[in-house]
Design a protein around this motif. Sequence first.
Motif, short mmCIF file in Angstrom:
data_model
loop_
_atom_site.label_atom_id
_atom_site.label_comp_id
_atom_site.label_asym_id
_atom_site.label_seq_id
_atom_site.Cartn_x
_atom_site.Cartn_y
_atom_site.Cartn_z
N ARG A 49 -69.81 -12.78 -8.30
CA ARG A 49 -70.81 -12.41 -9.16
C ARG A 49 -70.35 -12.37 -10.64
O ARG A 49 -71.00 -12.67 -11.47
CB ARG A 49 -71.57 -11.21 -8.94
CG ARG A 49 -72.66 -10.40 -9.48
CD ARG A 49 -74.01 -11.73 -9.60
NE ARG A 49 -74.71 -11.25 -10.17
CZ ARG A 49 -75.53 -11.26 -11.13
NH1 ARG A 49 -74.96 -13.22 -11.94
NH2 ARG A 49 -76.41 -10.85 -11.85
N SER A 74 -73.08 1.66 -7.78
CA SER A 74 -73.02 0.37 -6.51
C SER A 74 -72.37 -0.61 -7.00
O SER A 74 -72.44 -0.63 -8.64
CB SER A 74 -74.63 0.18 -6.06
OG SER A 74 -75.35 -0.69 -6.96
N SER A 75 -71.97 -1.41 -6.64
CA SER A 75 -71.16 -2.67 -6.79
C SER A 75 -72.05 -3.81 -7.30
O SER A 75 -73.13 -3.73 -6.79
CB SER A 75 -69.80 -3.16 -6.02
OG SER A 75 -70.76 -3.31 -4.55
N LEU A 76 -71.42 -5.28 -8.04
CA LEU A 76 -71.99 -5.89 -7.89
C LEU A 76 -72.67 -6.60 -6.92
O LEU A 76 -73.91 -7.40 -6.79
CB LEU A 76 -71.27 -7.26 -9.17
CG LEU A 76 -71.06 -6.50 -10.08
CD1 LEU A 76 -70.67 -7.80 -10.37
CD2 LEU A 76 -71.97 -6.50 -10.85
N CYS A 77 -72.21 -6.13 -5.54
CA CYS A 77 -72.10 -7.57 -4.80
C CYS A 77 -73.54 -6.31 -3.42
O CYS A 77 -73.88 -6.54 -2.47
CB CYS A 77 -71.22 -7.04 -3.15
SG CYS A 77 -70.40 -5.93 -3.06
N GLY A 78 -73.81 -4.94 -4.29
CA GLY A 78 -74.90 -4.47 -3.86
C GLY A 78 -73.89 -3.06 -2.61
O GLY A 78 -74.85 -2.25 -2.54
N THR A 79 -73.07 -2.42 -3.06
CA THR A 79 -72.37 -1.93 -2.39
C THR A 79 -71.97 -0.28 -2.54
O THR A 79 -71.62 -0.59 -3.77
CB THR A 79 -70.45 -1.91 -1.92
OG1 THR A 79 -70.89 -3.31 -0.88
CG2 THR A 79 -70.19 -1.09 -0.84
N HIS A 137 -63.57 -3.08 -5.45
CA HIS A 137 -65.16 -4.12 -6.01
C HIS A 137 -65.18 -3.86 -7.31
O HIS A 137 -64.76 -2.35 -8.17
CB HIS A 137 -66.07 -2.96 -5.79
CG HIS A 137 -66.56 -3.04 -4.04
ND1 HIS A 137 -67.69 -3.81 -3.38
CD2 HIS A 137 -66.47 -2.17 -3.29
CE1 HIS A 137 -67.11 -3.84 -1.55
NE2 HIS A 137 -66.38 -2.72 -1.46
N SER A 144 -68.50 -5.10 1.97
CA SER A 144 -69.62 -5.08 2.86
C SER A 144 -69.76 -5.35 4.26
O SER A 144 -70.79 -5.10 4.81
CB SER A 144 -70.67 -5.95 1.90
OG SER A 144 -69.90 -7.51 1.38
N PRO A 175 -67.77 -11.16 -2.51
CA PRO A 175 -69.14 -11.30 -3.17
C PRO A 175 -68.47 -10.78 -4.96
O PRO A 175 -70.21 -11.41 -5.91
CB PRO A 175 -69.80 -10.82 -2.35
CG PRO A 175 -69.29 -11.00 -1.19
CD PRO A 175 -67.79 -11.04 -1.44
N CYS A 176 -68.95 -9.65 -4.89
CA CYS A 176 -68.03 -8.83 -6.68
C CYS A 176 -67.49 -9.88 -7.35
O CYS A 176 -67.73 -9.90 -8.72
CB CYS A 176 -67.52 -7.69 -6.09
SG CYS A 176 -67.97 -6.23 -5.76
N CYS A 211 -62.91 -8.05 -3.07
CA CYS A 211 -64.35 -8.33 -2.24
C CYS A 211 -65.18 -9.28 -3.41
O CYS A 211 -65.11 -10.41 -4.11
CB CYS A 211 -65.63 -7.20 -2.96
SG CYS A 211 -66.99 -7.60 -2.92
#
Length: 64
Positions: free
Chosen positions: A54, A26-31, A18, A10, A50-51, A48
């Motif tokens: 989350r 989209s991934s859990l981090c929003g990518t 991700h 990201s 952030p993923c 990732c």
Amino acid sequence: MYEMKVGLASGGGELVWHVVSRHHDSSLCGTALLAAGATATQETDRHCAPCMVRLQQLMDAARD
């Protein structure tokens, strides 16, 4: 259910794994993984962060 897909990090151009909910783009981090330009044949051993954070939150919430 979740699956792992390779995509661009990201915050930069390196490839990472991700976490993605099935049937989502989209991934859990929003990518947005479809727009990221990575393919399933590309490899990396990085994940990732952030993923992963989350995913841990979601797993903890499911246990409560």
